[in-house]
Write an enzyme that holds these catalytic residues in place. Sequence first.
Site, PDB file in Angstrom:
ATOM      1  N   LYS A  78       1.501   4.135  -2.882  1.00 46.88           N
ATOM      2  CA  LYS A  78       1.220   5.559  -2.642  1.00 46.88           C
ATOM      3  C   LYS A  78       2.461   6.393  -2.993  1.00 46.88           C
ATOM      4  O   LYS A  78       2.341   7.493  -3.531  1.00 46.88           O
ATOM      5  CB  LYS A  78       0.824   5.804  -1.179  1.00 46.88           C
ATOM      6  CG  LYS A  78      -0.488   5.211  -0.743  1.00 46.88           C
ATOM      7  CD  LYS A  78      -1.706   5.758  -1.447  1.00 46.88           C
ATOM      8  CE  LYS A  78      -2.073   7.167  -1.087  1.00 46.88           C
ATOM      9  NZ  LYS A  78      -3.324   7.600  -1.764  1.00 46.88           N
ATOM     10  N   TYR A  86       0.849  -1.205   0.000  1.00 46.86           N
ATOM     11  CA  TYR A  86       0.000   0.000   0.000  1.00 46.86           C
ATOM     12  C   TYR A  86       0.882   1.252   0.000  1.00 46.86           C
ATOM     13  O   TYR A  86       0.742   2.135  -0.852  1.00 46.86           O
ATOM     14  CB  TYR A  86      -0.921  -0.017   1.228  1.00 46.86           C
ATOM     15  CG  TYR A  86      -1.645   1.283   1.486  1.00 46.86           C
ATOM     16  CD1 TYR A  86      -2.800   1.610   0.790  1.00 46.86           C
ATOM     17  CD2 TYR A  86      -1.168   2.198   2.427  1.00 46.86           C
ATOM     18  CE1 TYR A  86      -3.471   2.809   1.032  1.00 46.86           C
ATOM     19  CE2 TYR A  86      -1.827   3.392   2.673  1.00 46.86           C
ATOM     20  CZ  TYR A  86      -2.969   3.687   1.966  1.00 46.86           C
ATOM     21  OH  TYR A  86      -3.625   4.885   2.210  1.00 46.86           O
TER      22      TYR A  86
HETATM   23  N1  LIG Z   1      -7.712   6.932   6.110  1.00 46.57           N
HETATM   24  C1  LIG Z   1      -6.469   7.210   6.484  1.00 46.57           C
HETATM   25  O1  LIG Z   1      -6.117   7.132   7.654  1.00 46.57           O
HETATM   26  C2  LIG Z   1      -5.444   7.643   5.443  1.00 46.57           C
HETATM   27  C3  LIG Z   1      -4.141   7.950   5.858  1.00 46.57           C
HETATM   28  C4  LIG Z   1      -3.226   8.409   4.916  1.00 46.57           C
HETATM   29  C5  LIG Z   1      -3.609   8.574   3.591  1.00 46.57           C
HETATM   30  N2  LIG Z   1      -4.881   8.269   3.211  1.00 46.57           N
HETATM   31  C6  LIG Z   1      -5.258   8.482   1.803  1.00 46.57           C
HETATM   32  O2  LIG Z   1      -6.369   9.370   1.780  1.00 46.57           O
HETATM   33  C7  LIG Z   1      -7.200   9.077   0.645  1.00 46.57           C
HETATM   34  C8  LIG Z   1      -8.633   8.966   1.072  1.00 46.57           C
HETATM   35  O3  LIG Z   1      -8.758   7.906   2.009  1.00 46.57           O
HETATM   36  P1  LIG Z   1     -10.143   7.609   2.721  1.00 46.57           P
HETATM   37  O4  LIG Z   1      -9.832   7.234   4.106  1.00 46.57           O
HETATM   38  O5  LIG Z   1     -11.101   8.697   2.429  1.00 46.57           O
HETATM   39  O6  LIG Z   1     -10.580   6.272   1.965  1.00 46.57           O
HETATM   40  P2  LIG Z   1     -12.013   5.870   1.404  1.00 46.57           P
HETATM   41  O7  LIG Z   1     -11.940   4.418   1.095  1.00 46.57           O
HETATM   42  O8  LIG Z   1     -13.109   6.331   2.293  1.00 46.57           O
HETATM   43  O9  LIG Z   1     -12.111   6.711   0.055  1.00 46.57           O
HETATM   44  C9  LIG Z   1     -11.450   6.350  -1.131  1.00 46.57           C
HETATM   45  C10 LIG Z   1     -12.462   6.396  -2.259  1.00 46.57           C
HETATM   46  O10 LIG Z   1     -11.801   5.985  -3.474  1.00 46.57           O
HETATM   47  C11 LIG Z   1     -12.754   5.273  -4.251  1.00 46.57           C
HETATM   48  N3  LIG Z   1     -12.089   4.421  -5.224  1.00 46.57           N
HETATM   49  C12 LIG Z   1     -11.393   3.282  -4.984  1.00 46.57           C
HETATM   50  N4  LIG Z   1     -11.000   2.741  -6.149  1.00 46.57           N
HETATM   51  C13 LIG Z   1     -11.433   3.552  -7.144  1.00 46.57           C
HETATM   52  C14 LIG Z   1     -11.348   3.521  -8.553  1.00 46.57           C
HETATM   53  N5  LIG Z   1     -10.747   2.512  -9.207  1.00 46.57           N
HETATM   54  N6  LIG Z   1     -11.906   4.529  -9.259  1.00 46.57           N
HETATM   55  C15 LIG Z   1     -12.554   5.538  -8.629  1.00 46.57           C
HETATM   56  N7  LIG Z   1     -12.698   5.618  -7.292  1.00 46.57           N
HETATM   57  C16 LIG Z   1     -12.131   4.633  -6.559  1.00 46.57           C
HETATM   58  C17 LIG Z   1     -13.526   4.453  -3.212  1.00 46.57           C
HETATM   59  O11 LIG Z   1     -14.782   4.032  -3.722  1.00 46.57           O
HETATM   60  C18 LIG Z   1     -13.639   5.429  -2.043  1.00 46.57           C
HETATM   61  O12 LIG Z   1     -14.872   6.126  -2.062  1.00 46.57           O
HETATM   62  C19 LIG Z   1      -6.619   7.830  -0.004  1.00 46.57           C
HETATM   63  O13 LIG Z   1      -5.847   8.202  -1.106  1.00 46.57           O
HETATM   64  C20 LIG Z   1      -5.738   7.230   1.089  1.00 46.57           C
HETATM   65  O14 LIG Z   1      -4.657   6.509   0.534  1.00 46.57           O
HETATM   66  C21 LIG Z   1      -5.806   7.807   4.098  1.00 46.57           C
END
Ligand SMILES: NC(=O)c1ccc[n+]([C@@H]2O[C@H](COP(=O)([O-])OP(=O)(O)OC[C@H]3O[C@@H](n4cnc5c(N)ncnc54)[C@H](O)[C@@H]3O)[C@@H](O)[C@H]2O)c1
Length: 363
Positions: free
Chosen positions: A154, A150
């Site tokens: 990223k 993962y």
């Molecule tokens: N949640 C955390 O603690 C955290 C920490 C660091 C970074 N991030 C990053 O923040 C971002 C948002 O994370 P989140 O917690 O809101 O996750 P989340 O899963 O709630 O949101 C991600 C969205 O991406 C969509 N998605 C996945 N595959 C897809 C595709 N092929 N085409 C279009 N849409 C697609 C999903 O349907 C989802 O709605 C991500 O990039 C994640 O890597 C999250």
Amino acid sequence: MATKPNRTPIPSCLVIGGCGFLGSAIVKSLLEKHPSCRITAADIRLVNQLADPKINYVTVDITDLASITSVVENAKPEVVIHTASPVHGLGKEIYMKVNVEGTRNVIKACQEVGVKVIVYTSSAGVVYDGSPLINTDETEPFPIVPYDAYNDSKAIAEVLALEANGEKGMLTTALRPAGIFGPGDRQVVPGFITVAKNGQTRWQLGNNTNMFDFTYIDNLAIAHILAASTLLHQHASTGATDPSVDQRSHLDGTSLFITNGQPVYFWDFAKAIWCHYGVYNAGSIVMPRGIGLIIAGLAEGFSKLMGREPGLTRFRVTYSCAHRYFDIRKAKDLLEYEPEVSLSEGLRRTIEWFKAEEAKAKA
Ligand SMILES: NC(=O)c1ccc[n+]([C@@H]2O[C@H](COP(=O)([O-])OP(=O)(O)OC[C@H]3O[C@@H](n4cnc5c(N)ncnc54)[C@H](O)[C@@H]3O)[C@@H](O)[C@H]2O)c1
């Protein structure tokens, strides 16, 4: 010294992953902070839609170039905020497909349509290899051996997004959040609540001297919007990157750690969640990290044989004993980012939301 950021109202914005936890918070903040912005929220699954006629929800799969190109062509946004990613804990193939190839497709589509600004949501985990991260800033290099698929994906996607900076007149930046939590959270707080529901809060792994960063969702959403409007202003004034400006004060082509700027001892955060949730017996039995790793290894082996998910894993032990916090001065300088919601207020709001959801489900 960084110069004071100038900002431009955002006239049109496509939020990719716009139905996700972060994506929908960004959409909500855009409505508040840029009320005349034309917003398109695109996601592979159209859930949690906000009932506001100003938002156009569309389906997209970023792994399909034709799909994302058609969405960008129809939306014609000046700004794209790309938050889409699969959740943590899946296999390498899905991360390479969505995060790496998907991001490549997003960039290509944006270049074809003439998007001015991309803000890419990266992750603080891109510099993590299991070693302590203590007040780490953006000079920290990517690890030689990434922690997992993962974080590796990223990091690769972040590099793709930043390499696109200045190409075809487009400006890009990457934000690296750590431990996002808030109402609607599907990863951070639900994990702690499951521990409470399983009656396992008495156990503390390690001696709780390790500090950790978390980020309240609304603060992070605002950081994305600050980045977008600052880059848009730069685009309008210089057309692209400005090599005459001191490299350290460039927002374009760079990455910024974003947190609440309030590192806390890991188990203090857990205990605060459990207290808000109504569990007050937390952390009375301390299990040393080494013993935790042995037990987790056995639990993983046993669960594999039984075809079940292990409650304790070596990842969870390592993670909850890790030192992981970041210096956010660069975001403060380049964006004037100030976390508006404190950690304690964020936790209060989050747990109230979880309790309300549980009450609704029971009713
Ligand atoms: N949640 C955390 O603690 C955290 C920490 C660091 C970074 N991030 C990053 O923040 C971002 C948002 O994370 P989140 O917690 O809101 O996750 P989340 O899963 O709630 O949101 C991600 C969205 O991406 C969509 N998605 C996945 N595959 C897809 C595709 N092929 N085409 C279009 N849409 C697609 C999903 O349907 C989802 O709605 C991500 O990039 C994640 O890597 C999250």
